[in-house]
Each structure stands twice: as C-alpha cells, then as structure tokens.
Write a protein that holds these residues in place. Structure first.
Motif, PDB file in Angstrom:
ATOM      1  N   LYS A 163      47.247  40.930  37.346  1.00 19.22           N
ATOM      2  CA  LYS A 163      46.389  40.162  38.111  1.00 19.22           C
ATOM      3  C   LYS A 163      47.561  38.352  37.620  1.00 19.22           C
ATOM      4  CE  LYS A 163      43.273  38.849  38.091  1.00 19.22           C
ATOM      5  NZ  LYS A 163      41.865  38.912  39.740  1.00 19.22           N
ATOM      6  N   TYR A 164      48.538  38.958  36.480  1.00 19.39           N
ATOM      7  CA  TYR A 164      49.552  38.079  36.450  1.00 19.39           C
ATOM      8  C   TYR A 164      50.138  37.368  38.109  1.00 19.39           C
ATOM      9  CZ  TYR A 164      53.511  35.601  35.448  1.00 19.39           C
ATOM     10  OH  TYR A 164      54.720  34.231  34.898  1.00 19.39           O
ATOM     11  N   ASN A 165      50.489  38.751  38.663  1.00 21.81           N
ATOM     12  CA  ASN A 165      51.090  38.383  40.202  1.00 21.81           C
ATOM     13  C   ASN A 165      49.785  37.048  40.866  1.00 21.81           C
ATOM     14  OD1 ASN A 165      53.304  39.635  38.641  1.00 21.81           O
ATOM     15  ND2 ASN A 165      52.631  41.540  39.296  1.00 21.81           N
ATOM     16  N   GLU A 166      49.097  37.299  40.777  1.00 19.10           N
ATOM     17  CA  GLU A 166      47.998  36.949  41.550  1.00 19.10           C
ATOM     18  C   GLU A 166      48.542  35.878  41.770  1.00 19.10           C
ATOM     19  OE1 GLU A 166      42.997  37.042  42.997  1.00 19.10           O
ATOM     20  OE2 GLU A 166      44.411  38.122  41.514  1.00 19.10           O
ATOM     21  N   TYR A 167      47.951  35.350  40.431  1.00 22.62           N
ATOM     22  CA  TYR A 167      48.110  33.611  39.891  1.00 22.62           C
ATOM     23  C   TYR A 167      49.310  33.267  40.329  1.00 22.62           C
ATOM     24  CZ  TYR A 167      48.998  30.516  36.829  1.00 22.62           C
ATOM     25  OH  TYR A 167      49.051  28.647  36.073  1.00 22.62           O
ATOM     26  N   SER A 168      50.466  34.074  40.270  1.00 20.06           N
ATOM     27  CA  SER A 168      52.095  32.715  40.408  1.00 20.06           C
ATOM     28  C   SER A 168      52.070  33.485  41.563  1.00 20.06           C
ATOM     29  CB  SER A 168      52.971  34.543  39.972  1.00 20.06           C
ATOM     30  OG  SER A 168      52.821  34.158  38.850  1.00 20.06           O
ATOM     31  N   ARG A 169      51.335  34.008  42.439  1.00 22.39           N
ATOM     32  CA  ARG A 169      51.474  33.717  44.012  1.00 22.39           C
ATOM     33  C   ARG A 169      50.649  33.093  44.125  1.00 22.39           C
ATOM     34  NH1 ARG A 169      47.898  34.842  47.448  1.00 22.39           N
ATOM     35  NH2 ARG A 169      46.743  36.553  46.074  1.00 22.39           N
ATOM     36  N   LEU A 170      48.961  32.809  43.875  1.00 19.52           N
ATOM     37  CA  LEU A 170      48.199  31.229  44.180  1.00 19.52           C
ATOM     38  C   LEU A 170      48.947  30.231  43.421  1.00 19.52           C
ATOM     39  CD1 LEU A 170      44.546  33.423  43.192  1.00 19.52           C
ATOM     40  CD2 LEU A 170      46.042  32.621  45.791  1.00 19.52           C
ATOM     41  N   ARG A 171      49.389  30.054  42.717  1.00 16.32           N
ATOM     42  CA  ARG A 171      50.235  28.486  41.765  1.00 16.32           C
ATOM     43  C   ARG A 171      51.511  28.831  43.341  1.00 16.32           C
ATOM     44  NH1 ARG A 171      52.874  29.561  36.173  1.00 16.32           N
ATOM     45  NH2 ARG A 171      54.119  30.822  37.384  1.00 16.32           N
ATOM     46  N   SER A 172      52.335  29.523  43.568  1.00 18.25           N
ATOM     47  CA  SER A 172      53.117  29.167  44.013  1.00 18.25           C
ATOM     48  C   SER A 172      53.241  28.212  46.074  1.00 18.25           C
ATOM     49  CB  SER A 172      54.378  30.063  45.070  1.00 18.25           C
ATOM     50  OG  SER A 172      54.595  29.711  46.014  1.00 18.25           O
ATOM     51  N   GLU A 173      51.569  29.733  46.027  1.00 22.53           N
ATOM     52  CA  GLU A 173      50.742  28.699  47.599  1.00 22.53           C
ATOM     53  C   GLU A 173      50.409  26.843  47.195  1.00 22.53           C
ATOM     54  OE1 GLU A 173      48.288  31.487  49.227  1.00 22.53           O
ATOM     55  OE2 GLU A 173      49.312  33.141  49.125  1.00 22.53           O
ATOM     56  N   LEU A 174      49.544  27.163  46.299  1.00 17.56           N
ATOM     57  CA  LEU A 174      48.878  25.550  46.550  1.00 17.56           C
ATOM     58  C   LEU A 174      50.078  24.788  46.128  1.00 17.56           C
ATOM     59  CD1 LEU A 174      46.744  23.831  44.805  1.00 17.56           C
ATOM     60  CD2 LEU A 174      47.342  24.550  42.461  1.00 17.56           C
ATOM     61  N   SER A 175      51.293  24.848  44.756  1.00 14.62           N
ATOM     62  CA  SER A 175      52.754  24.200  44.938  1.00 14.62           C
ATOM     63  C   SER A 175      53.153  23.614  46.400  1.00 14.62           C
ATOM     64  CB  SER A 175      53.779  24.593  44.464  1.00 14.62           C
ATOM     65  OG  SER A 175      54.625  24.299  44.108  1.00 14.62           O
ATOM     66  N   LYS A 176      53.266  24.642  47.257  1.00 18.53           N
ATOM     67  CA  LYS A 176      53.920  24.311  48.679  1.00 18.53           C
ATOM     68  C   LYS A 176      52.272  23.913  49.799  1.00 18.53           C
ATOM     69  CE  LYS A 176      56.478  28.458  49.348  1.00 18.53           C
ATOM     70  NZ  LYS A 176      56.097  30.008  49.921  1.00 18.53           N
ATOM     71  N   ALA A 177      51.214  23.818  48.881  1.00 18.12           N
ATOM     72  CA  ALA A 177      49.913  22.756  50.332  1.00 18.12           C
ATOM     73  C   ALA A 177      50.320  21.309  49.486  1.00 18.12           C
ATOM     74  CB  ALA A 177      48.774  23.803  49.432  1.00 18.12           C
ATOM     75  N   GLU A 178      50.527  21.492  48.136  1.00 15.56           N
ATOM     76  CA  GLU A 178      51.258  20.123  48.164  1.00 15.56           C
ATOM     77  C   GLU A 178      50.972  19.292  47.685  1.00 15.56           C
ATOM     78  OE1 GLU A 178      49.948  20.318  43.676  1.00 15.56           O
ATOM     79  OE2 GLU A 178      47.698  20.536  43.887  1.00 15.56           O
ATOM     80  N   VAL A 179      52.537  19.266  49.407  1.00 12.86           N
ATOM     81  CA  VAL A 179      52.967  18.313  49.320  1.00 12.86           C
ATOM     82  C   VAL A 179      52.300  16.530  49.850  1.00 12.86           C
ATOM     83  CG1 VAL A 179      53.967  20.223  50.568  1.00 12.86           C
ATOM     84  CG2 VAL A 179      52.567  18.781  51.863  1.00 12.86           C
TER      85      VAL A 179
END
Length: 555
Positions: A163-179
C-alpha cells in the motif's frame, strides 16, 4: 549445518580442511595466527564481498568449498526458489573461486551461479555475528529490525509496503501533474504540433517496404518492360515467328493423328495439352502485370518525396514507422490527459489521499504491535544481560512517530544505562566493547526462535570481558548450541573449555613463507591449548592442572 569447510590459498592458509560438528565449535589460536581468515573464507562462501588481497601471495586464484547437511525448511525453500537442489543424501556443496583477474566463479550443488544468488542463499545457511553486529547496535536506524523480528511483523510489513508503494507512486504522479500553468500550455502546444504532424503524414505499417518496392519498379521500368516483352514473345511468338505455345499445339496435333495406332500416347498428349493451358495462363498473367505497371502513373518523384518524409519525421519520432506510430499513440494519451488536467488532478488527489489513509491505518496497527513487542524485548534482553554479569542494566525503547516510509511511521532506538541512577542514553554513547558483545549475544538469544538459520558464528563475542562474565557468555553460547550449530572464535579459556569441538589455528614459517593450519584437538590437545591461553608463554604444571580442571568441570 556446516559440515565441512575446505580453504585453499586464502591469505596465509595454503590448504586446510575443517570438519565441523554439531553443538558448540570453538576456534582458538595465538594473535595473528589466522582465526579471522576462517571467518573471511566463510564470508566468501556466503556470497559476501571479498577483496583480491584475500588471495594468498604468489597465487593466481583462491578457492573455498563448504558442505552443508540437515538443511532447514527455509533453506530448502530458498534453494528451490533459486532453482537449485541438494544431493540425493540431502547434502549441499557450495563453492567459490576468487581470481586476481576479477573473474571469480561460484557453484551451488555443482551448477554455476552468480554471486548475487549465492548471497541470497547464504542468508539462510549461516548467520555471522561479529563487528557488523556491534555496528548494528550503534546504528539507531537498524534497531527497528530487532523489534520487528520479535513481533513477527514480516507479513504485516509486506501488506503495508504494498500500500505504501502505491501511495508513493500516486504521490509521484501528482507531483508531476502539478506543474505550473505556463509549462502545461507549452507542453500542450508541442504535443498538438507533434500529433498533427504525424496524423497528417498518415503513415501505416509496411508502407516503407511498399514504397521501396515501387521505387525499384519505376527505376527499372525499361529493363522490366524489355524482359517481359521478350518473355511474351517467346510464349506467343512475334510477327514472323511462332512461340512456345504454338509449337506445343502443333506437337499435340501431330501425335493426335497417330493416337489410334498407339493408344499409349493418350497420356502424353494429355500432358502436352495441360502444358499448353499452363503456358497460356502464364502469358495472360505477364500481360496483366505489364498492363498494371504501365497503368501506374505514380512518378518516381512522388515516391521519393514520401520516402523523404518518412526519413525526416523518423529523426524526430522514431527510426521506423512502427516507432513513430507508437510515439503518436503516447502523445495522444498525454495530450488527452493534459487537456483534462483539472479533472485528472482532482481524481489523482483523491486516489493519493485514499492510499495515504490506508497506508497510515496499516502503519498505526504495526506501531501498536511494535509497542507491545518493545516491552517484551526490553524485559527479555535485560534478563539475559543480567545473567551475563550486567545486573544494573536498564533498557528503554524510544518509539516516536515519523512521516510514512518503507517500514512504517516509527523512529525506534534502543537506549541503555549500565549504572544505577543514570538516565538511559543511545547505545553508541554508553556501551563499551565488552558490553556491546554481551548485549549482542543477549539480543541474539532472545530472537533465536524467530529465525531458522542452522549455523551461528560468533566472532569477537568475548571482546572486553573476562572472569565470570566470560564464563557466563560461554554458558550462554553452549545453551544456544543445544538447538543449532554454533561456531565461536575466542581467546578466552572460559569459553573454549565449554566447546563440544575445539580447533586450534596455528601459524608456521617455512622457507620464508607463512603457513596456517587448523587442527581438531583431542582431550590432551585441549588441555595444552587451554593452558597456553591461561598461562601465556610459560606453561606450568599449575596451569595444566587448572586447564584439566576446567574441562572436568564442563557440564
């Protein structure tokens, strides 16, 4: 357990074989005799990192071989998972060759294996406790592993990490999205241009090959026309000559006139008539191909322009049409995503927040289990350390919350005080070498039933201790050896006297070279070795008697 160890050209050991037994195996010898070399050899066979300096001076290669038997279920499972198996009698041979050239080789059960696989297997065969164990105790970030092992959190952590890896992946995607908006618009402009350019090109798979074929036809049109015209003439004839078809027809007519006289000619006539039909089909096909080629009004320039477009766009989007079409698909997907930016970002935020909440819930459950295990850990380790002549020791597990990470949301550190009235402090600031050794042995004994490793090696466990503390360390080692094989390198007679098997490591110099040997000791040999350890250079009758008494008192 480790049944046999063969060492060749490792440091000062030229060749030696050691047959180990179950129970407590002790290795002793004078300082510098090479006790640590045996441990180095075992480390090599476990797949640990080695240095070329380990190879004996003057030798090109070094070799270590270890035979194991009575493997645990976890070791057998690891062996099977890695794709290897034991011999029919259940033994396992592990070998490693070191080379000055750096091209070492490993074998498991007689089959080649990479050193990384050897290391994975080695973790289930032998557990070595030496200087690295003290390093673990003095490294607070590693203390959490003791608590997790005692609490049997392996399965809980596996679920949490997923579950933590899923959260880390989504957090990374969100960070990339928030340009920033300007960057998003620039990216959109580029993607729209790229998608438009490729869609306008309208490539399809196989087009390049087709264009090259048509280019070949046009470039060789005159040769093709001449060859096909000549072939047509050979078949159908020209203005003044008959072709192959006419001659075959005449042959059929001639034979037909005498077929009533020779009935056996009927089959030959039939075959010749079939040949006429076949050649007529070939003639018609040639005519069709020729007419199609003549009717194709595509110019060489048009084909070359199309090939040039493929080449030009290929430099930007991929060397083949397949790669360019793949680029187009991905560009369309990203374009669609960025054009739906606000909607996607909100959805991603919700998914990320949900994954975080689920990970936090699992981490909190793990934290509670750690808190309960910490109480058991401090109680049990303190009891063991009290037995090992540290009666005033106090242990505290400091557990503080932290941000989510791979092992949960806890910072855990063992605090210790060895003197009454003092506040517990980090291990690195309080414990001496002897205290670290006893603390490490106490922890290992508390956790002993949490792993299935059959062989434990204790190197320098007697550092900084003597007297009754040494005696109790020896008794504790012997207690551990009742359920698994224990190897111990020691310089203390109190520990050596409790061994089930005793090996003496000796160093000799011959012809200017140093040689080390490992010899199993019988009862008399043990008396002599214990006397040497007790008395040093001069061995008296008193030290011999005392050594004899130590062995006689062994229970």
């Amino acid at each position: 357990m480790l049944k046999n160890l063969y060492i060749e050209n490792i440091a000062v050991i030229e060749k030696t074989t050691i047959d180990f037994s179950g129970g407590l195996n002790v290795l002793t010898g004078e300082t510098g005799a090479g006790k640590s070399i045996v441990i180095d050899a075992i480390n090599a066979i476990l797949g640990n990192r080695t240095s070329r300096d380990l190879i004996r001076n003057g030798a090109e290669n070094a070799f270590v071989s270890a035979e194991f038997d009575e493997l645990s279920d976890t070791a057998l499972a690891a062996l099977d998972e890695l794709g290897f198996e034991t011999e029919e009698d259940g033994t396992l041979l592990v070998q490693r060759e070191l080379s000055l050239s750096g091209k070492g080789r490993c074998r498991i059960g007689g089959r080649p294996a990479p050193v990384s696989v050897l290391k994975q297997l080695g973790e289930h065969l032998i557990d070595i406790h030496g200087q690295h164990a003290s390093y673990e105790l003095m490294s607070p970030e590693l203390h959490i592993n003791y608590i997790d092992k005692l609490a049997n959190l392996e399965d809980d952590l596996s679920v949490y990490r997923s579950k933590y890896n899923e959260y880390s992946r989504l957090r990374s995607e969100l960070s990339k999205a928030e340009v920033d908006e300007g960057e998003r618009e620039r990216r959109l402009d580029l993607l729209r241009y790229q998608v438009n350019e490729l869609e306008m090109a309208d490539f399809y798979v196989g087009e390049y090959e087709e264009l090259r074929e048509r280019q070949q036809v046009i470039e060789n049109r005159e040769r093709i026309a001449a060859a096909m015209g000549q072939a047509h003439e050979y078949l159908s004839g020209g203005e003044d000559t008959d072709g192959a078809i006419r001659y075959l027809e005449l042959a059929c007519d001639s034979l037909g006139e005498i077929s009533d006289c020779l009935p056996e000619l009927d089959e030959t006539i039939r075959r010749l008539q079939s040949a006429v039909y076949e050649l007529e089909d070939c003639r018609d096909e040639l005519s069709g191909i020729y007419d199609d080629a003549e009717a194709d009004g595509e110019s060489l320039e048009e084909i070359e322009d199309r090939l040039d477009l493929i080449y030009t766009l290929g430099k930007k989007y991929g060397t083949t049409i397949e790669e360019m079409l793949d680029f187009l698909d991905k560009a369309k997907q990203e374009l669609e995503y960025l054009e739906s930016y606000d909607e996607n970002r909100e959805e991603l935020k919700k998914s990320c927040e949900k994954a975080k909440e689920e990970a936090q819930a699992l981490a909190l459950e793990i934290s509670e289990k750690r808190r309960a295990a910490s109480e058991e850990f401090t109680f049990s380790v303190k009891r063991e350390m009290t037995y090992l002549d540290m009666p005033n020791v106090e242990l505290v597990i400091r557990q503080e919350p932290c941000a989510l990470r791979a092992n949960g949301m806890d910072d855990i550190e063992i605090l210790i005080t060895t003197n009454p009235g003092e506040l517990p402090k980090p291990v690195a600031k309080i414990a001496s070498g002897g205290e670290l050794s006893r603390m490490m042995l106490a922890i290992k004994n508390v956790l002993s039933d949490k792993d299935n490793i059959d062989t434990l090696i204790f190197d320098e466990v007697d550092t900084g201790i003597s007297g009754s503390a040494a005696q109790k360390v020896g008794l504790k080692l012997r207690e551990v050896s009742r359920t698994r094989q224990v190897l111990c390198v020691t310089h203390l007679a109190q520990i050596a006297s409790l061994a089930d098997s005793h090996y003496k490591i000796m160093k000799n110099v011959s012809d200017g070279k140093t040689y080390t040997s490992v010899t199993p000791l019988d009862h008399e040999g043990r008396v002599q070795e214990l006397a040497r350890i007790i008395g040093g250079v001069e061995i008296t009758q008193a030290t011999l008697s005392f050594a004899q008494e130590m062995l006689s008192d062994k229970k």
